[in-house]
Design a protein around this motif. Structure first.
Motif, PDB file in Angstrom:
ATOM      1  N   VAL A  21       4.556   5.228  -6.739  1.00  0.00           N
ATOM      2  CA  VAL A  21       4.359   5.848  -5.435  1.00  0.00           C
ATOM      3  C   VAL A  21       5.699   6.300  -4.856  1.00  0.00           C
ATOM      4  CG1 VAL A  21       2.235   4.610  -4.856  1.00  0.00           C
ATOM      5  CG2 VAL A  21       4.441   3.562  -4.334  1.00  0.00           C
ATOM      6  N   THR A  22       5.618   7.172  -3.871  1.00  0.00           N
ATOM      7  CA  THR A  22       6.805   7.594  -3.126  1.00  0.00           C
ATOM      8  C   THR A  22       6.729   6.978  -1.736  1.00  0.00           C
ATOM      9  OG1 THR A  22       5.858   9.570  -2.091  1.00  0.00           O
ATOM     10  CG2 THR A  22       6.752   9.817  -4.333  1.00  0.00           C
ATOM     11  N   ILE A  23       7.802   7.067  -1.023  1.00  0.00           N
ATOM     12  CA  ILE A  23       7.842   6.491   0.321  1.00  0.00           C
ATOM     13  C   ILE A  23       6.835   7.166   1.253  1.00  0.00           C
ATOM     14  CG2 ILE A  23       9.674   7.957   1.245  1.00  0.00           C
ATOM     15  CD1 ILE A  23      10.817   5.221   2.452  1.00  0.00           C
ATOM     16  N   ASN A  24       6.408   8.381   0.916  1.00  0.00           N
ATOM     17  CA  ASN A  24       5.474   9.122   1.763  1.00  0.00           C
ATOM     18  C   ASN A  24       4.011   8.898   1.405  1.00  0.00           C
ATOM     19  OD1 ASN A  24       7.537  10.386   3.322  1.00  0.00           O
ATOM     20  ND2 ASN A  24       7.946  11.702   1.575  1.00  0.00           N
ATOM     21  N   ASP A  25       3.750   8.098   0.373  1.00  0.00           N
ATOM     22  CA  ASP A  25       2.379   7.838  -0.065  1.00  0.00           C
ATOM     23  C   ASP A  25       1.743   6.694   0.718  1.00  0.00           C
ATOM     24  OD1 ASP A  25       2.356   9.751  -2.111  1.00  0.00           O
ATOM     25  OD2 ASP A  25       3.179   8.347  -3.585  1.00  0.00           O
ATOM     26  N   MET A  26       0.437   6.604   0.561  1.00  0.00           N
ATOM     27  CA  MET A  26      -0.290   5.428   1.013  1.00  0.00           C
ATOM     28  C   MET A  26      -0.162   4.384  -0.088  1.00  0.00           C
ATOM     29  SD  MET A  26      -1.428   6.376   3.939  1.00  0.00           S
ATOM     30  CE  MET A  26      -2.615   5.111   4.375  1.00  0.00           C
ATOM     31  N   PHE A  27      -0.161   3.104   0.253  1.00  0.00           N
ATOM     32  CA  PHE A  27      -0.062   2.062  -0.764  1.00  0.00           C
ATOM     33  C   PHE A  27      -1.220   2.167  -1.758  1.00  0.00           C
ATOM     34  CE2 PHE A  27      -0.988  -2.328  -2.194  1.00  0.00           C
ATOM     35  CZ  PHE A  27       0.133  -2.503  -2.989  1.00  0.00           C
ATOM     36  N   LEU A  28      -2.402   2.527  -1.281  1.00  0.00           N
ATOM     37  CA  LEU A  28      -3.566   2.635  -2.161  1.00  0.00           C
ATOM     38  C   LEU A  28      -3.440   3.770  -3.173  1.00  0.00           C
ATOM     39  CD1 LEU A  28      -6.525   1.862   0.274  1.00  0.00           C
ATOM     40  CD2 LEU A  28      -5.408   0.334  -1.368  1.00  0.00           C
ATOM     41  N   ASP A  29      -2.483   4.674  -2.971  1.00  0.00           N
ATOM     42  CA  ASP A  29      -2.229   5.733  -3.944  1.00  0.00           C
ATOM     43  C   ASP A  29      -1.694   5.167  -5.260  1.00  0.00           C
ATOM     44  OD1 ASP A  29      -3.062   7.701  -2.171  1.00  0.00           O
ATOM     45  OD2 ASP A  29      -1.031   8.140  -1.469  1.00  0.00           O
ATOM     46  N   SER A  30      -1.353   3.889  -5.259  1.00  0.00           N
ATOM     47  CA  SER A  30      -0.868   3.239  -6.478  1.00  0.00           C
ATOM     48  C   SER A  30      -1.997   3.012  -7.490  1.00  0.00           C
ATOM     49  CB  SER A  30      -0.197   1.906  -6.142  1.00  0.00           C
ATOM     50  OG  SER A  30      -1.133   1.030  -5.534  1.00  0.00           O
ATOM     51  N   ASP A  31      -3.236   3.240  -7.066  1.00  0.00           N
ATOM     52  CA  ASP A  31      -4.408   3.132  -7.953  1.00  0.00           C
ATOM     53  C   ASP A  31      -4.571   1.751  -8.582  1.00  0.00           C
ATOM     54  OD1 ASP A  31      -5.258   5.766  -7.530  1.00  0.00           O
ATOM     55  OD2 ASP A  31      -3.905   6.526  -9.097  1.00  0.00           O
ATOM     56  N   LEU A  32      -4.170   0.709  -7.873  1.00  0.00           N
ATOM     57  CA  LEU A  32      -4.337  -0.655  -8.360  1.00  0.00           C
ATOM     58  C   LEU A  32      -5.737  -1.155  -8.032  1.00  0.00           C
ATOM     59  CD1 LEU A  32      -0.945  -1.983  -7.051  1.00  0.00           C
ATOM     60  CD2 LEU A  32      -1.569  -1.804  -9.469  1.00  0.00           C
ATOM     61  N   ASP A  33      -6.284  -2.005  -8.897  1.00  0.00           N
ATOM     62  CA  ASP A  33      -7.539  -2.654  -8.543  1.00  0.00           C
ATOM     63  C   ASP A  33      -7.215  -3.793  -7.571  1.00  0.00           C
ATOM     64  OD1 ASP A  33      -6.550  -4.773 -10.096  1.00  0.00           O
ATOM     65  OD2 ASP A  33      -7.907  -4.376 -11.758  1.00  0.00           O
ATOM     66  N   SER A  34      -8.222  -4.501  -7.101  1.00  0.00           N
ATOM     67  CA  SER A  34      -7.997  -5.521  -6.071  1.00  0.00           C
ATOM     68  C   SER A  34      -7.098  -6.648  -6.571  1.00  0.00           C
ATOM     69  CB  SER A  34      -9.322  -6.078  -5.552  1.00  0.00           C
ATOM     70  OG  SER A  34     -10.087  -6.611  -6.617  1.00  0.00           O
ATOM     71  N   LEU A  35      -7.275  -7.071  -7.818  1.00  0.00           N
ATOM     72  CA  LEU A  35      -6.418  -8.123  -8.363  1.00  0.00           C
ATOM     73  C   LEU A  35      -4.984  -7.614  -8.497  1.00  0.00           C
ATOM     74  CD1 LEU A  35      -5.936 -10.910  -9.539  1.00  0.00           C
ATOM     75  CD2 LEU A  35      -6.668 -10.018 -11.770  1.00  0.00           C
ATOM     76  N   GLY A  36      -4.823  -6.419  -9.016  1.00  0.00           N
ATOM     77  CA  GLY A  36      -3.495  -5.829  -9.150  1.00  0.00           C
ATOM     78  C   GLY A  36      -2.803  -5.690  -7.812  1.00  0.00           C
ATOM     79  N   THR A  37      -3.560  -5.299  -6.799  1.00  0.00           N
ATOM     80  CA  THR A  37      -3.001  -5.174  -5.449  1.00  0.00           C
ATOM     81  C   THR A  37      -2.443  -6.503  -4.972  1.00  0.00           C
ATOM     82  OG1 THR A  37      -4.464  -3.344  -4.859  1.00  0.00           O
ATOM     83  CG2 THR A  37      -3.579  -4.648  -3.039  1.00  0.00           C
TER      84      THR A  37
END
Length: 90
Positions: A21-37
């Motif tokens: 991700v970049t500093i301008n992205d939403m954290f959810l843009d990382s495409d992690l599942d719930s466990l990964g998050t």
């Protein structure tokens, strides 16, 4: 400091099979599942103890408002936490 935190965040995200991700992205843009998050947040907290500010008994997901959490806001939480950390974590 912000770039250092972003670099560490992306290192952890990629280890969990997410998308950088970049500093301008939403954290959810990382495409992690719930466990990964959760794993990313816990591991990031090991470097920058931002979860320490969450009151005991309060749900982390709700407190951080993950749906609306920006990478910029997450980085800021980490920077503030490390500036207040008396243990001088890495």
């Amino acid at each position: 400091m912000k770039q250092e935190v972003l670099d560490q965040l992306n290192k952890i995200v990629l280890e969990e099979n997410g998308t950088a991700v970049t500093i301008n992205d939403m954290f959810l843009d990382s495409d992690l599942d719930s466990l990964g998050t959760m794993l990313v947040l816990v591991e990031l907290d090991a470097y920058y103890p931002f979860l320490d500010s969450i009151p005991k008994g309060v749900d982390v997901v709700t407190h951080l408002d993950l749906t609306n959490l920006t990478v910029r806001d997450l980085i800021l939480k980490c920077v503030v936490a490390i500036s207040h950390d008396t243990n001088n974590r890495p």
